[in-house]
Scaffold this motif. Structure first.
Motif, PDB file in Angstrom:
ATOM      1  N   MET A  48      42.570  34.486  43.083  1.00 36.72           N
ATOM      2  CA  MET A  48      41.422  34.502  43.459  1.00 36.72           C
ATOM      3  C   MET A  48      41.026  36.019  43.683  1.00 36.72           C
ATOM      4  SD  MET A  48      39.611  33.471  47.236  1.00 36.72           S
ATOM      5  CE  MET A  48      39.178  31.675  46.816  1.00 36.72           C
ATOM      6  N   ILE A  49      40.046  36.631  43.213  1.00 35.49           N
ATOM      7  CA  ILE A  49      39.301  37.924  43.495  1.00 35.49           C
ATOM      8  C   ILE A  49      37.939  37.711  44.146  1.00 35.49           C
ATOM      9  CG2 ILE A  49      38.640  40.340  42.253  1.00 35.49           C
ATOM     10  CD1 ILE A  49      40.640  39.352  40.029  1.00 35.49           C
ATOM     11  N   ARG A  50      37.861  38.084  45.293  1.00 35.91           N
ATOM     12  CA  ARG A  50      36.440  38.105  45.897  1.00 35.91           C
ATOM     13  C   ARG A  50      35.608  39.258  45.693  1.00 35.91           C
ATOM     14  NH1 ARG A  50      37.565  34.171  49.995  1.00 35.91           N
ATOM     15  NH2 ARG A  50      35.482  34.648  50.891  1.00 35.91           N
ATOM     16  N   ARG A  51      34.389  38.915  45.127  1.00 32.61           N
ATOM     17  CA  ARG A  51      33.290  39.763  45.016  1.00 32.61           C
ATOM     18  C   ARG A  51      31.965  38.935  44.607  1.00 32.61           C
ATOM     19  NH1 ARG A  51      34.860  44.770  42.964  1.00 32.61           N
ATOM     20  NH2 ARG A  51      36.682  44.008  42.090  1.00 32.61           N
ATOM     21  N   PRO A  52      30.978  39.549  45.233  1.00 31.88           N
ATOM     22  CA  PRO A  52      29.639  38.811  44.735  1.00 31.88           C
ATOM     23  C   PRO A  52      29.372  38.833  43.466  1.00 31.88           C
ATOM     24  CG  PRO A  52      29.383  40.475  46.667  1.00 31.88           C
ATOM     25  CD  PRO A  52      30.656  40.782  46.157  1.00 31.88           C
ATOM     26  N   LEU A  53      28.890  37.814  43.036  1.00 36.47           N
ATOM     27  CA  LEU A  53      28.591  37.683  41.686  1.00 36.47           C
ATOM     28  C   LEU A  53      27.830  38.637  40.781  1.00 36.47           C
ATOM     29  CD1 LEU A  53      28.151  33.551  41.025  1.00 36.47           C
ATOM     30  CD2 LEU A  53      30.182  35.047  40.164  1.00 36.47           C
ATOM     31  N   THR A  54      26.999  38.991  41.708  1.00 35.53           N
ATOM     32  CA  THR A  54      26.094  40.271  41.285  1.00 35.53           C
ATOM     33  C   THR A  54      26.733  41.573  40.849  1.00 35.53           C
ATOM     34  OG1 THR A  54      25.606  40.784  43.380  1.00 35.53           O
ATOM     35  CG2 THR A  54      23.922  39.700  42.382  1.00 35.53           C
ATOM     36  N   GLU A  55      27.987  41.747  41.299  1.00 36.70           N
ATOM     37  CA  GLU A  55      28.832  42.804  41.229  1.00 36.70           C
ATOM     38  C   GLU A  55      30.011  42.446  40.250  1.00 36.70           C
ATOM     39  OE1 GLU A  55      29.590  44.230  45.257  1.00 36.70           O
ATOM     40  OE2 GLU A  55      27.657  44.088  45.547  1.00 36.70           O
ATOM     41  N   VAL A  56      30.496  41.488  39.897  1.00 35.10           N
ATOM     42  CA  VAL A  56      31.421  41.048  39.250  1.00 35.10           C
ATOM     43  C   VAL A  56      31.347  41.554  37.715  1.00 35.10           C
ATOM     44  CG1 VAL A  56      32.857  39.212  38.075  1.00 35.10           C
ATOM     45  CG2 VAL A  56      31.858  38.826  40.407  1.00 35.10           C
ATOM     46  N   PRO A  57      32.671  42.587  37.196  1.00 35.94           N
ATOM     47  CA  PRO A  57      32.421  43.152  35.853  1.00 35.94           C
ATOM     48  C   PRO A  57      33.065  42.097  35.047  1.00 35.94           C
ATOM     49  CG  PRO A  57      34.177  43.996  37.174  1.00 35.94           C
ATOM     50  CD  PRO A  57      33.572  43.062  38.308  1.00 35.94           C
ATOM     51  N   PRO A  58      32.992  42.190  33.771  1.00 38.60           N
ATOM     52  CA  PRO A  58      33.021  41.412  32.741  1.00 38.60           C
ATOM     53  C   PRO A  58      34.664  40.853  32.580  1.00 38.60           C
ATOM     54  CG  PRO A  58      31.474  42.658  31.783  1.00 38.60           C
ATOM     55  CD  PRO A  58      31.789  43.301  33.109  1.00 38.60           C
ATOM     56  N   GLU A  59      35.275  42.014  32.766  1.00 40.45           N
ATOM     57  CA  GLU A  59      36.610  41.977  32.637  1.00 40.45           C
ATOM     58  C   GLU A  59      37.532  41.147  33.659  1.00 40.45           C
ATOM     59  OE1 GLU A  59      35.706  46.112  34.246  1.00 40.45           O
ATOM     60  OE2 GLU A  59      35.171  44.665  32.318  1.00 40.45           O
ATOM     61  N   GLU A  60      36.822  41.382  34.796  1.00 41.89           N
ATOM     62  CA  GLU A  60      37.273  40.609  36.058  1.00 41.89           C
ATOM     63  C   GLU A  60      36.890  39.087  36.042  1.00 41.89           C
ATOM     64  OE1 GLU A  60      36.961  42.245  40.193  1.00 41.89           O
ATOM     65  OE2 GLU A  60      35.930  40.440  40.697  1.00 41.89           O
ATOM     66  N   PHE A  61      35.888  38.779  35.487  1.00 38.26           N
ATOM     67  CA  PHE A  61      35.357  37.440  35.261  1.00 38.26           C
ATOM     68  C   PHE A  61      36.471  36.846  34.400  1.00 38.26           C
ATOM     69  CE2 PHE A  61      32.547  34.040  33.872  1.00 38.26           C
ATOM     70  CZ  PHE A  61      32.176  33.235  35.199  1.00 38.26           C
ATOM     71  N   ASP A  62      36.760  37.550  33.349  1.00 39.18           N
ATOM     72  CA  ASP A  62      37.512  36.937  32.066  1.00 39.18           C
ATOM     73  C   ASP A  62      38.947  36.788  32.797  1.00 39.18           C
ATOM     74  OD1 ASP A  62      36.104  36.902  29.911  1.00 39.18           O
ATOM     75  OD2 ASP A  62      37.534  38.107  28.851  1.00 39.18           O
ATOM     76  N   ARG A  63      39.538  37.647  33.382  1.00 41.76           N
ATOM     77  CA  ARG A  63      40.863  37.334  34.114  1.00 41.76           C
ATOM     78  C   ARG A  63      40.815  36.236  34.964  1.00 41.76           C
ATOM     79  NH1 ARG A  63      45.915  37.972  32.619  1.00 41.76           N
ATOM     80  NH2 ARG A  63      47.292  38.041  34.270  1.00 41.76           N
ATOM     81  N   VAL A  64      39.621  36.182  35.922  1.00 41.94           N
ATOM     82  CA  VAL A  64      40.012  34.819  36.569  1.00 41.94           C
ATOM     83  C   VAL A  64      39.748  33.789  36.185  1.00 41.94           C
ATOM     84  CG1 VAL A  64      38.590  33.718  38.709  1.00 41.94           C
ATOM     85  CG2 VAL A  64      39.100  36.129  38.598  1.00 41.94           C
ATOM     86  N   LEU A  65      38.876  33.570  35.056  1.00 42.83           N
ATOM     87  CA  LEU A  65      38.712  32.376  34.128  1.00 42.83           C
ATOM     88  C   LEU A  65      40.184  32.184  33.297  1.00 42.83           C
ATOM     89  CD1 LEU A  65      35.946  31.973  34.920  1.00 42.83           C
ATOM     90  CD2 LEU A  65      35.321  31.678  32.718  1.00 42.83           C
ATOM     91  N   SER A  66      40.857  33.188  32.685  1.00 53.41           N
ATOM     92  CA  SER A  66      41.711  33.156  32.093  1.00 53.41           C
ATOM     93  C   SER A  66      43.127  32.514  32.868  1.00 53.41           C
ATOM     94  CB  SER A  66      42.397  34.572  31.386  1.00 53.41           C
ATOM     95  OG  SER A  66      41.402  34.973  30.512  1.00 53.41           O
ATOM     96  N   VAL A  67      43.457  33.030  33.874  1.00 53.46           N
ATOM     97  CA  VAL A  67      44.554  32.377  34.751  1.00 53.46           C
ATOM     98  C   VAL A  67      44.158  31.249  35.449  1.00 53.46           C
ATOM     99  CG1 VAL A  67      45.738  33.039  36.814  1.00 53.46           C
ATOM    100  CG2 VAL A  67      45.165  34.942  35.389  1.00 53.46           C
ATOM    101  N   ASN A  68      42.900  30.838  35.783  1.00 52.39           N
ATOM    102  CA  ASN A  68      42.713  29.688  36.608  1.00 52.39           C
ATOM    103  C   ASN A  68      42.115  28.464  35.782  1.00 52.39           C
ATOM    104  OD1 ASN A  68      43.063  30.467  39.593  1.00 52.39           O
ATOM    105  ND2 ASN A  68      41.527  32.070  39.047  1.00 52.39           N
ATOM    106  N   LEU A  69      41.479  29.035  34.520  1.00 50.90           N
ATOM    107  CA  LEU A  69      40.738  27.965  33.791  1.00 50.90           C
ATOM    108  C   LEU A  69      41.439  27.706  32.245  1.00 50.90           C
ATOM    109  CD1 LEU A  69      38.655  25.640  33.128  1.00 50.90           C
ATOM    110  CD2 LEU A  69      37.317  27.602  32.655  1.00 50.90           C
TER     111      LEU A  69
END
Ligand SMILES: NC(=O)c1ccc[n+]([C@@H]2O[C@H](COP(=O)([O-])OP(=O)(O)OC[C@H]3O[C@@H](n4cnc5c(N)ncnc54)[C@H](O)[C@@H]3O)[C@@H](O)[C@H]2O)c1
Length: 263
Positions: free
Chosen positions: A99-120
């Motif tokens: 889990m990486i906590r950050r408001p969605l308005t500030e989430v960079p693409p590579e972080e979103f990618d990593r969270v989706l890659s590991v969890n989904l």
């Protein structure tokens, strides 16, 4: 069926991802105690070895594997090596998560990618590879989260991944049902593990026990049972879903959250 034996997994082989810590470690311990030979897979090789050592000390059978579940080739190799080494695969627990906590308005693409890659995406890769080798009677269990029922600030990437995991759980259940492979989810409530502790560990590695206890106390009020979970609470749900006891249950998500949500 005998209620004394229906939860036993003697002769079965289980893979648990993220098995080096928290809910994955508890799941590996419980599946091994029920008789399964367990492959403990984790990004952190040392923690996987520690889980394996604990299982062996208790008379169980386990092997440790280092794997990054975000890497489809590594996940496929994990499943294929399990079958070539141990002869079969009966249970896959897609549990590794971050889990990486950050408001969605500030989430960079590579972080979103990593969270989706590991969890989904890991759930897709693991389930695809498992589906190729599993026989009728096998079971896939995905660790989701109570976040599938709530929206909270700072957890949007994680929620998107876990809600996506629920969709994969249901669709795989439909697609694999005719082959006798069941696919279910466990959605833990707030549990004292690496993920929840990480938030209260400062940059120098110091764990802030007081702030952690304060948060745990607050999270306890969310449940009608007025307590938070231990890793083994989810592990027992994993055992149920892995065993013959749940042979007519598929596409379902068990919420192990003390009644915090009742969907
Ligand atoms: N702790 C909670 O409150 C809580 C609540 C709901 C859901 N969950 C879910 O439970 C699951 C287990 O988490 P936990 O709470 O036990 O946390 P944890 O941090 O104790 O365990 C997670 C494990 O996953 C491993 N991991 C992380 N990235 C990996 C990767 N790329 N490849 C392989 N292994 C990797 C870590 O090394 C660790 O051993 C996760 O899917 C998490 O989202 C936890």
């Amino acid at each position: 069926m005998n209620p004394g034996t229906v939860f036993r997994l003697d002769g079965k082989v289980a893979v648990v991802t993220g098995g080096g810590s928290g809910i994955g470690r508890a799941s590996a311990d419980v599946l091994a105690a029920a008789g399964a030979r367990v492959v403990v897979a984790d990004l952190d090789a040392q923690s996987a070895e520690a889980t394996t050592a604990g299982i062996k000390e208790n008379g169980g059978e386990a092997v440790a594997r280092q794997v990054d579940v975000a890497d489809p080739a590594a996940v496929t190799a994990l499943i294929d090596e399990t079958v070539s080494g141990l002869g079969q695969l009966d249970v896959l627990v897609n549990n590794a998560g971050i889990m990486i906590r950050r408001p969605l308005t500030e989430v960079p693409p590579e972080e979103f990618d990593r969270v989706l890659s590991v969890n989904l995406k890991s759930v897709l890769y693991g389930s695809q590879a498992a589906a190729r080798v599993m026989r009728p009677g096998s079971s896939i269990v995905n660790t989701l989260s109570t976040i599938i029922d709530f929206a909270t600030a700072g957890t949007g990437s994680y929620a998107a991944a876990k809600k996506g995991g629920e969709a994969l759980t249901r669709t795989f259940a439909v697609e694999l049902g005719a082959r006798g492979i069941r696919v279910n989810g466990v959605a833990p409530g707030w549990t004292d593990t690496g993920i929840t502790r990480e938030r209260h560990t400062d940059s120098s590695g110091r764990f802030e026990q007081d702030r952690f206890d304060e948060l745990a106390g607050k999270m306890a009020t969310v449940s009608p049972l007025r307590t938070v979970a231990e890793p083994v609470d989810s592990a027992y749900a994993v055992l149920y879903l892995a065993s013959e006891a749940s042979r007519f249950v598929t596409g379902h998500v068990i919420r192990v959250n003390g009644g915090a949500s009742m969907t």
